[in-house]
Design an enzyme around this catalytic site. Structure first.
Site, PDB file in Angstrom:
ATOM      1  N   GLY A  51      18.437  15.649  13.380  1.00 60.91           N
ATOM      2  CA  GLY A  51      19.293  14.426  13.305  1.00 60.91           C
ATOM      3  C   GLY A  51      19.900  13.913  14.479  1.00 60.91           C
TER       4      GLY A  51
ATOM      5  N   GLY B 275      23.428  12.720  16.864  1.00 60.10           N
ATOM      6  CA  GLY B 275      24.745  12.004  16.598  1.00 60.10           C
ATOM      7  C   GLY B 275      25.376  11.913  17.743  1.00 60.10           C
ATOM      8  N   GLY B 276      26.617  11.322  17.719  1.00 59.77           N
ATOM      9  CA  GLY B 276      27.367  11.218  19.365  1.00 59.77           C
ATOM     10  C   GLY B 276      27.880  11.879  20.057  1.00 59.77           C
TER      11      GLY B 276
ATOM     12  N   GLY C  77      26.286  15.183  19.683  1.00 61.89           N
ATOM     13  CA  GLY C  77      24.890  16.306  20.229  1.00 61.89           C
ATOM     14  C   GLY C  77      23.469  16.089  18.884  1.00 61.89           C
TER      15      GLY C  77
ATOM     16  N   LYS D 139      23.473  22.444  16.190  1.00 61.09           N
ATOM     17  CA  LYS D 139      23.729  21.953  16.366  1.00 61.09           C
ATOM     18  C   LYS D 139      23.780  21.982  18.617  1.00 61.09           C
ATOM     19  CE  LYS D 139      27.308  18.890  16.706  1.00 61.09           C
ATOM     20  NZ  LYS D 139      26.059  17.433  14.965  1.00 61.09           N
TER      21      LYS D 139
ATOM     22  N   ASP E 172      36.571  13.754  14.288  1.00 63.20           N
ATOM     23  CA  ASP E 172      35.728  12.457  13.583  1.00 63.20           C
ATOM     24  C   ASP E 172      35.598  12.762  12.790  1.00 63.20           C
ATOM     25  OD1 ASP E 172      33.717  10.821  14.618  1.00 63.20           O
ATOM     26  OD2 ASP E 172      31.700  12.894  14.964  1.00 63.20           O
TER      27      ASP E 172
END
Length: 591
Positions: free
Chosen positions: A31, A33-34, A36, A53, A146
């Protein structure tokens, strides 16, 4: 040269197939995301699958940022809590900063909310676990920054349907402060660095310094969404969300979803958590969790109970009376009814005969002289002569059996009042002074305490118990055989006692208390465990678990815990907050 991972196609990702620092093989992308990209990897020397990650490499060229990354990665590795996914390793391989975490199976809270509104009991349990994880991190001085449903991961464990694991803890901190760019520029550059702006605090929108109260604001937004099934603010753009966080008041939870019990209490918690000024919010997640627990404690038991098993029974119930409503079955029923009546009559006459004999024998023992005259007299008039005999039982008190002498004259009005009061006055003085000195908990009968570990320890528990006794931290994965044994052997409290002790050793007191309460439920005599009371008293002094731990001490031990409690209070005399919690527990035990 730093490769921009976010402009490459997944099929052509240059990291797939690469080995980071010669230890981690990158297998595929999971996946993005914002913060990484998350990859599925394999730890080569252990042949274990992990999640890797890779953070945005925009700031990795700065030596100052590399030092900051190494320092923060070490801090994140200290987050060992059941509701947090910790960082197990980190590094920077040829300009690519990466973090290694446990590879989880399940789904996120974001996916679950999209399926529809959650039952109240399920949503509150998820919110409580989330706040526990955030509170633990705040105690370590780490802020999430976050917090959103996509970072709340739900696992299905043998003893829990929704086990919360928080992702990306502190990840945004790596990108925050790496350069002089403002928050607005960061959002534009990365596309909402902090996940979605729907959960941003006002100070994040203003690019002002943030602390634990930033997570409290996001937790308030999250709690509203869990209870209502939608976000508090809905906008079509990032600017619209930012403006809502800065100016719009918190919407009404009752209007968003009707039928929530104690909705005013939940509304108060959410409004304080989402206050525009940080000074008006809860100081940290632990304070918010305590306020939420107070609202939950006032809910009716039916609101926190799973409705599925009861619904099945209710559906079956109306089907039973339906056959009698059909008139076709009315004819053959006189026979069963007549037989039943005959049986009742025979049984009734038999019971009446036995009762008559018992009454006759009692009277024969009380007044042997007049027993021969009673059968000759008519039955209704024979009941009248007993009023004169009440003075005859007076010689009974000399043999010193006041209760037996008081029983025969009970049918008469005057004698019972005098005879029952006399023994009450004789027994009352020694009993009256005891209740105020002893706690209410002692009024309930308690089973004998025993140490369940005196029995032979099963092989599945022995190795784990030896490690716990040595003070070795046992991982969640290593505890899986203990859970398996617990579910295969209901009624044995030892696996739950072992879990409670293991969690208490790493200060996971909320989880420790739950396991100890489960052990007592399996076998109430297990309160003789040598470590159980010590851990529960330590939990009673804890800011997050104190309420539940104190309730467990009161229900399981009662006044028996007072000597140990006094010793704990002496050791905690320097901690004002802990001393106050323990003092409240002592008052509850002495009431």
């Amino acid at each position: 040269m730093v490769v921009d991972l976010f402009k490459t196609e997944p099929q052509r990702d240059p990291l797939i197939g690469r080995t980071l620092d010669g230890r981690y093989e990158v297998l595929g992308r999971l996946g993005e995301g914002g913060v990484g990209v998350v990859y599925r990897g394999r730890q080569m020397h252990l042949n274990r699958y992990v999640a890797i990650k890779v953070l945005h490499p925009d700031a990795a060229a700065s030596p100052e940022w590399r030092q900051r990354f190494a320092r923060e990665a070490r801090a994140l590795s200290a987050l060992a809590h059941p509701n947090v996914v910790p960082v197990t390793d980190s590094g920077i391989d040829r300009g690519v900063p990466y973090l290694v975490m446990e590879l989880l199976q399940g789904k996120t809270l974001d996916d679950l909310i999209k399926e529809g509104p959650l039952p109240l009991w399920r949503g509150l349990e998820i919110a409580r676990q989330t706040l526990r994880g955030v509170a633990f991190a705040h105690g370590k001085g780490i802020v999430h920054r976050d917090l959103k449903p996509a970072n709340v991961f739900l696992q299905s464990l043998p003893d829990q349907e929704d086990h919360v694991r928080l992702l990306d803890f502190g990840m945004a901190k790596f990108l925050d402060g790496t350069s002089a760019r403002s928050m607005a520029e960061t959002v534009t550059r990365v596309g909402a660095v902090f996940g979605s702006v729907a959960y941003m605090s006002p100070e994040q929108v203003k690019a002002a310094p943030s602390d634990a109260r930033t997570d409290v604001y996001a937790a308030g937004v999250l709690l509203f969404e869990i209870l209502a099934g939608r976000r508090p603010f809905i906008a079509d753009s990032h600017e619209g969300y930012m403006g809502a966080h800065l100016t719009q008041p918190v919407p009404s939870l009752a209007k968003a979803r009707s039928g929530i019990p104690s909705v005013a209490g939940f509304q108060t918690v959410i409004e304080r958590a989402m206050a525009k000024k940080p000074s008006a919010r809860f100081s940290d997640a632990a304070a918010m969790l305590a306020a939420l627990e107070m609202v939950i404690a006032k809910l009716p038991a039916s609101a926190l109970r799973r409705a599925t098993p009861k619904a099945a029974k209710v559906v079956k119930a109306p089907k039973k009376p339906t056959p009698p409503t059909t008139r076709a079955l009315a004819a053959p029923r006189p026979r069963p009814r007549s037989r039943f009546r005959r049986h009742v009559i025979v049984l009734g006459t038999f019971v009446a005969a036995i009762a008559a004999v018992a009454v006759y024998l009692r009277r024969d023992d009380a007044t042997p002289v007049k027993t021969a005259a009673r059968p000759t007299a008519p039955a209704p008039k024979a009941a009248l002569p007993p009023p004169p005999p009440p003075p005859v039982p007076k010689p009974a008190p000399p043999p010193e059996p006041p209760p037996t002498a008081a029983l025969p004259p009970t049918p008469a009005a005057p004698p019972p009042t005098t005879t029952t009061e006399a023994p009450a006055e004789e027994e009352a003085p020694p009993e009256k002074p005891k209740p105020p000195k002893q706690p209410v908990a002692d009024a309930q009968p308690r089973s004998d305490a025993r140490n369940p570990w005196q029995q032979p320890v099963p092989r599945e528990l022995k190795s784990i118990r030896d490690r716990v006794n040595r003070g070795v931290h046992v991982s969640q994965k290593a505890l899986k055989p203990v859970y398996a044994y617990a579910h295969q052997n209901p009624g044995d409290p030892r696996p739950w006692l072992l879990l409670g002790r293991a969690y208490a050793q790493v200060d996971w007191y909320s989880d420790s208390v739950e396991r100890y309460v489960r052990a007592h439920h399996e076998d109430p005599t297990c309160r003789g465990d040598p470590q159980m009371l010590t851990d529960l008293l330590a939990g009673a002094a804890h800011p997050t678990a104190g309420r539940n731990a104190a309730r467990a001490v009161r229900d399981i031990y009662g006044a028996e815990a007072l000597p140990a409690l006094e010793k704990v209070m002496e050791r905690r005399a320097g901690n004002r907050e802990a001393s106050a919690r323990l003092a409240r527990l002592r008052d509850a035990l002495l009431q």
